[in-house]
Design a protein around this motif. Structure first.
Motif, mmCIF file in Angstrom:
data_model
loop_
_atom_site.group_PDB
_atom_site.id
_atom_site.type_symbol
_atom_site.label_atom_id
_atom_site.label_comp_id
_atom_site.label_asym_id
_atom_site.label_seq_id
_atom_site.Cartn_x
_atom_site.Cartn_y
_atom_site.Cartn_z
ATOM 1 N N ILE A 124 0.772 -1.245 0.000
ATOM 2 C CA ILE A 124 0.000 0.000 0.000
ATOM 3 C C ILE A 124 0.799 1.290 0.000
ATOM 4 O O ILE A 124 0.227 2.366 -0.091
ATOM 5 N N CYS A 125 2.112 1.227 0.103
ATOM 6 C CA CYS A 125 2.878 2.483 0.136
ATOM 7 C C CYS A 125 2.688 3.227 -1.185
ATOM 8 O O CYS A 125 2.852 2.649 -2.261
ATOM 9 N N VAL A 126 2.339 4.518 -1.092
ATOM 10 C CA VAL A 126 2.154 5.308 -2.310
ATOM 11 C C VAL A 126 3.367 6.210 -2.588
ATOM 12 O O VAL A 126 3.320 7.077 -3.439
ATOM 13 N N ARG A 127 4.415 6.002 -1.822
ATOM 14 C CA ARG A 127 5.636 6.798 -1.962
ATOM 15 C C ARG A 127 5.351 8.296 -1.880
ATOM 16 O O ARG A 127 5.844 9.079 -2.686
ATOM 17 N N CYS A 128 4.544 8.654 -0.893
ATOM 18 C CA CYS A 128 4.224 10.073 -0.723
ATOM 19 C C CYS A 128 5.390 10.830 -0.112
ATOM 20 O O CYS A 128 5.482 12.044 -0.217
ATOM 21 N N GLY A 129 6.279 10.117 0.565
ATOM 22 C CA GLY A 129 7.467 10.768 1.121
ATOM 23 C C GLY A 129 7.269 11.400 2.483
ATOM 24 O O GLY A 129 8.195 12.023 3.015
ATOM 25 N N ALA A 130 6.087 11.260 3.077
ATOM 26 C CA ALA A 130 5.853 11.895 4.380
ATOM 27 C C ALA A 130 6.796 11.364 5.454
ATOM 28 O O ALA A 130 7.130 12.052 6.411
ATOM 29 N N CYS A 131 7.221 10.124 5.284
ATOM 30 C CA CYS A 131 8.104 9.523 6.293
ATOM 31 C C CYS A 131 9.575 9.846 6.035
ATOM 32 O O CYS A 131 10.425 9.638 6.895
ATOM 33 N N ALA A 132 9.886 10.341 4.841
ATOM 34 C CA ALA A 132 11.277 10.372 4.380
ATOM 35 C C ALA A 132 12.234 11.059 5.354
ATOM 36 O O ALA A 132 13.315 10.550 5.638
ATOM 37 N N PRO A 162 12.829 5.980 5.703
ATOM 38 C CA PRO A 162 12.003 4.787 5.907
ATOM 39 C C PRO A 162 11.424 4.237 4.607
ATOM 40 O O PRO A 162 11.395 3.025 4.398
ATOM 41 N N VAL A 163 10.993 5.107 3.718
ATOM 42 C CA VAL A 163 10.384 4.640 2.475
ATOM 43 C C VAL A 163 11.380 3.823 1.655
ATOM 44 O O VAL A 163 11.038 2.788 1.083
ATOM 45 N N LEU A 164 12.637 4.251 1.639
ATOM 46 C CA LEU A 164 13.630 3.480 0.892
ATOM 47 C C LEU A 164 14.054 2.217 1.630
ATOM 48 O O LEU A 164 14.334 1.189 1.026
ATOM 49 N N PHE A 171 3.954 9.333 11.093
ATOM 50 C CA PHE A 171 3.733 10.327 10.043
ATOM 51 C C PHE A 171 3.155 9.726 8.762
ATOM 52 O O PHE A 171 2.794 10.451 7.845
ATOM 53 N N CYS A 172 3.084 8.410 8.683
ATOM 54 C CA CYS A 172 2.610 7.774 7.454
ATOM 55 C C CYS A 172 1.086 7.799 7.414
ATOM 56 O O CYS A 172 0.431 7.305 8.328
ATOM 57 N N PRO A 173 0.500 8.359 6.363
ATOM 58 C CA PRO A 173 -0.961 8.430 6.301
ATOM 59 C C PRO A 173 -1.624 7.053 6.264
ATOM 60 O O PRO A 173 -2.795 6.923 6.569
ATOM 61 N N TYR A 174 -0.849 6.030 5.913
ATOM 62 C CA TYR A 174 -1.413 4.681 5.860
ATOM 63 C C TYR A 174 -1.009 3.837 7.069
ATOM 64 O O TYR A 174 -1.348 2.667 7.145
ATOM 65 N N GLY A 175 -0.246 4.444 7.961
ATOM 66 C CA GLY A 175 0.170 3.713 9.156
ATOM 67 C C GLY A 175 1.160 2.605 8.873
ATOM 68 O O GLY A 175 1.287 1.656 9.641
ATOM 69 N N ILE A 176 1.885 2.722 7.772
ATOM 70 C CA ILE A 176 2.890 1.696 7.485
ATOM 71 C C ILE A 176 3.993 1.762 8.541
ATOM 72 O O ILE A 176 4.531 2.819 8.823
ATOM 73 N N ASP A 177 4.264 0.600 9.118
ATOM 74 C CA ASP A 177 5.221 0.539 10.212
ATOM 75 C C ASP A 177 6.521 -0.072 9.685
ATOM 76 O O ASP A 177 6.663 -1.291 9.601
HETATM 77 S S1 SF4 Z 1 4.620 7.870 4.589
HETATM 78 FE FE1 SF4 Z 1 3.787 5.771 4.281
HETATM 79 S S2 SF4 Z 1 2.883 5.817 2.225
HETATM 80 FE FE2 SF4 Z 1 4.194 7.636 2.381
HETATM 81 S S3 SF4 Z 1 6.184 6.955 1.550
HETATM 82 FE FE3 SF4 Z 1 6.298 6.623 3.759
HETATM 83 S S4 SF4 Z 1 5.627 4.494 4.055
HETATM 84 FE FE4 SF4 Z 1 4.994 5.085 1.968
#
Ligand code: SF4
Ligand code: SF4
Lengths: 541, 177
Positions: free
Chosen positions: A98-106, A122-124, A177-183
């Protein structure tokens, strides 16, 4: 370094690769191989320790070797391991998809902020696994490979996994910070599990885990040593307060089993926290026992794989059953609470043979622990204070001006945010918060959790701990803070080194140590020093 | 250095500092560079903050013809950062010398004859500062070694010593007795 020619003068004195941890710059991240060198990796597990755990592929090896002596068919072992886990853990499958690579976690990970290495975004970090997942487990990846962001499992990929799954402290800040709660912490957990399948692991985690499995604690302390050492601490309490306390060990039929990290009995500054617990229990006349078998709150299984985590956690409950206690009280440990709140119930629970914890002093029922039957010492202490059961003199901590470090696991994995603050309000005359984006759910990790607090990566630890240290520095300058207080044994060890470097005038304390200083014990003599034998304010002469 | 030269430096301060920051931050990958350069909240960007504030302090010292100490608090923080980064000692302090080139470009000094005395004085100040910065770097490295040593002394490493701590303690107690 060569002497520059005249025309080069003033251009660039030293040419170096970029600051990516051992990598050459300016390439697509996938084509950017890692390079291991002394100081950027934790030492691998000793052969004897891997054998002890009965883990695959025990051997002597080094990450700096080209050949890691992987078993035949290791690629299939990894891919089958991944398949098994995708089927077993729904969360993993979801996080892969489900990660959309929005970058909010970057830019939220302390490892990224302290090293500047994009693979610590985190995304990478998750992408390191996701790329392999795509390649072998999704239709698009199977057809399009790299075009669809997939890549096959190779030695280079495996090495990258090792580098970056041990540059993540599983702190979960990114997930806030992830809008999808990806841990991403859970992705790291899986990466480490998969690496163990082919014999790639670190000694600083596996050896304490072996000790804990054998003797009941990370230190490898045997029953008499634990008892003796606690005894020396009781001697110190007697010198300071005039009160003799005799801790209760392995006593069947006690109401409460108290479990804390073994470092509290053995290593500074945890020992002062242990003295605090003992003073508290004496103060309220708690019917408790310690155990020399369940003598470790920490669970390095969490940093290894789910089977080992389950095994080490089970021992606490087996001991509670053997001793016939009603419920368990837990000390100032970080990841023990993560294991307890997130995994215990499905691994070993529910602990039906225990009772829902009820404070014998205030009659408060801890409904939040109705299933695990285990209460945090700060919940317990805050409840005592709220019900006016403690006699406290905060001025005994007047030489300390603390700030509060929310340890990642109690804060983000169990929501322990306000109880410690409430306790601080009552045991010190004044304390100060660090800036809003560095505390509570957004707290910055100490930088060396999940078994990374080992000496061979000291520089790396100073970098990954920089965001935390920077906030401490700020309150030191602004408010004169001289104490960093927390409820985690790993923090007490790692933050001690961190502040020694970045803010040498700040020292680290557990919360129960401050409670112990403030407690007015029945029949005590006038206190001249705190639990560290440092003179109280007004007693310096 | 003459007043005129000092004024020139101060007029171009913003541009000079920005270019100087880039010599350090530019060593990071692009994604990191953008964040470290742009994020102004120091708690969300400690590296960018330390580079920015440290360089500004050093620039202020270098651009005034006074004898102000090179060792200032924010510069010290920057050097502490350099001392734990994965770079060689020469690279860690090289940024000081890079100021020469930046200033030359930013001031667009084509005709050196007017300013050559000022320029020599300025360069001499930079060279002296580089030596002081190297001392600061070494002090930070020393401090880091002490941290490592103190941690070892604390004895936490027994958990990976393979020995039995109980036996070690017993030996110690026997020795004491
Ligand atoms: S904040 Fe969540 S959805 Fe966005 S890039 Fe990071 S892991 Fe992916
Ligand atoms: S869990 Fe913590 S250390 Fe790991 S990627 Fe997220 S923020 Fe970074």
């Amino acid at each position: 370094m060569a002497i520059p020619k005249a025309e080069e003068l003033g251009v660039n004195v030293a040419r170096e690769p970029s600051l990516m941890t051992g990598a050459i710059p300016k390439k697509e991240w996938m084509d950017n191989p890692v390079e291991f060198k002394e100081g950027n990796f934790c030492y691998p597990a000793k052969q004897s320790i891997v054998e002890y755990h009965k883990f695959p592929n025990p051997r002597e090896w080094s990450p700096t070797d080209d050949d890691w002596k992987l078993p035949d068919g290791w690629e299939d072992i990894i891919l089958n391991g991944l398949k098994e886990r995708l089927d077993k853990f729904r969360s993993l499958k979801v996080f892969m998809d489900i990660c959309v690579r929005c970058g909010a976690c970057a830019d939220k990970c302390h490892f990224f902020l302290g090293t500047g290495d994009p693979k610590n975004m985190p995304v990478l970090r998750a992408e390191l696994l996701r790329s392999v997942y795509r390649n072998d487990f999704t239709t698009a990846g199977k057809l399009l490979g790299k075009l669809a962001g997939g890549r096959p499992m190779t030695v280079a990929v495996l090495k990258e996994w090792f580098m970056y799954s041990y540059q993540c402290t599983e702190c979960r800040r990114c997930s806030v910070f992830c809008p999808y709660g990806i841990d991403t912490a859970e992705v790291t957990i899986i990466l480490r599990e998969l690496l163990h399948l082919v014999g790639v692991g670190t000694n600083w985690i596996l050896e304490p885990a072996a000790n804990s499995n054998r003797t009941g604690n990370h230190m490898g302390l045997q029953p008499h040593t634990l008892k003796d050492n606690a005894g020396y601490l009781m001697d110190d309490i007697e010198d300071i307060t005039g009160i003799r306390i005799n801790p209760s060990w392995n006593r069947k039929g006690a109401e409460v089993l108290f479990i804390t990290p073994s470092a509290d009995v053995f290593a500074e500054p945890g020992i002062y926290t242990f003295m605090g617990y003992m003073l508290l229990f004496e103060h309220i006349g708690l019917d408790y026992t310690l155990s020399t078998y369940a003598s470790e709150g920490g669970n390095f299984g969490l940093f290894t794989n789910n089977e080992l985590m389950k095994k080490l956690n089970a021992k606490m409950y087996a001991e509670a059953k053997r001793l016939g206690v009603k419920w368990i009280l837990g000390g100032e440990c970080g990841h023990m609470w993560r294991v307890l709140h997130q995994y215990m119930d499905t691994m070993n629970g529910p602990a039906d043979f225990l009772e829902v914890p009820k404070s014998p002093i205030t009659n408060t029922v801890f409904e939040n622990a109705a299933s695990t039957k285990m209460v945090h010492i700060s919940e317990f202490t805050a409840d005592l204070i709220k019900n006016n059961k403690l006699k406290l003199d905060p001025m005994r901590n007047a030489h300390r001006t603390p700030t509060w470090h929310d340890s990642c696991n109690p804060a983000r994995a169990m929501g322990l945010l306000d109880e410690p603050r409430y306790i601080l309000d009552h045991v010190v005359p004044k304390w100060y918060e660090m800036p809003e984006n560095t505390i509570r759910e957004k707290t910055f990790c100490c930088g060396s959790g999940t078994g990374l607090n080992t000496g061979e990566i000291m520089e790396l630890r100073m970098r990954s701990g920089l965001p935390r240290a920077n906030a401490v520095k700020h309150v030191e300058e602004k408010f004169g803070v001289n104490t960093l207080s927390c409820v985690c044994a790993i923090d007490r060890a790692t933050l001690t080194a961190l502040v020694d470097y970045w803010t040498p005038n700040v020292s680290v304390t557990g919360l129960s140590e401050l409670v112990g200083n403030a407690l007015i014990m029945d029949g005590e003599k006038e206190r001249e020093t705190d639990l560290r034998f440092a003179p109280l304010e007004g007693m310096e002469g | 250095m003459g007043n005129e030269f000092e004024n020139l430096l101060n007029e171009k301060k913003k541009e000079i500092l920005s270019a100087w920051e880039d010599t350090i931050l530019g060593k990071f990958e692009k994604d990191a560079f953008i964040i470290f350069k742009q994020q102004k909240d120091q708690f969300a960007n400690p590296i960018g903050h330390k580079v920015r504030t440290g360089l500004e302090e050093l620039f202020n010292v270098l651009s005034e013809s006074s004898n102000r100490e090179v060792r200032t608090p924010n510069l010290e923080e920057l050097i502490k950062l350099r001392a734990v980064q994965d770079i060689s000692a020469s690279n860690a302090v090289s940024f000081v010398f890079q100021l020469k080139d930046i200033v030359r470009k930013e001031l667009q000094i084509k005709d050196m004859t007017n300013y050559y005395k000022d320029w020599l004085a300025f360069e001499a100040r930079i060279d002296a500062a580089a030596l002081a910065v190297f001392d600061m770097y070494m002090a930070s490295r020393e401090q880091l070694h002490k941290v490592r040593y103190t941690e070892l002394q604390a004895g936490r490493d027994i958990i990976t010593k393979g020995g039995c701590p109980s036996a070690l303690m017993r030996q110690e107690q026997n020795k004491k007795a």
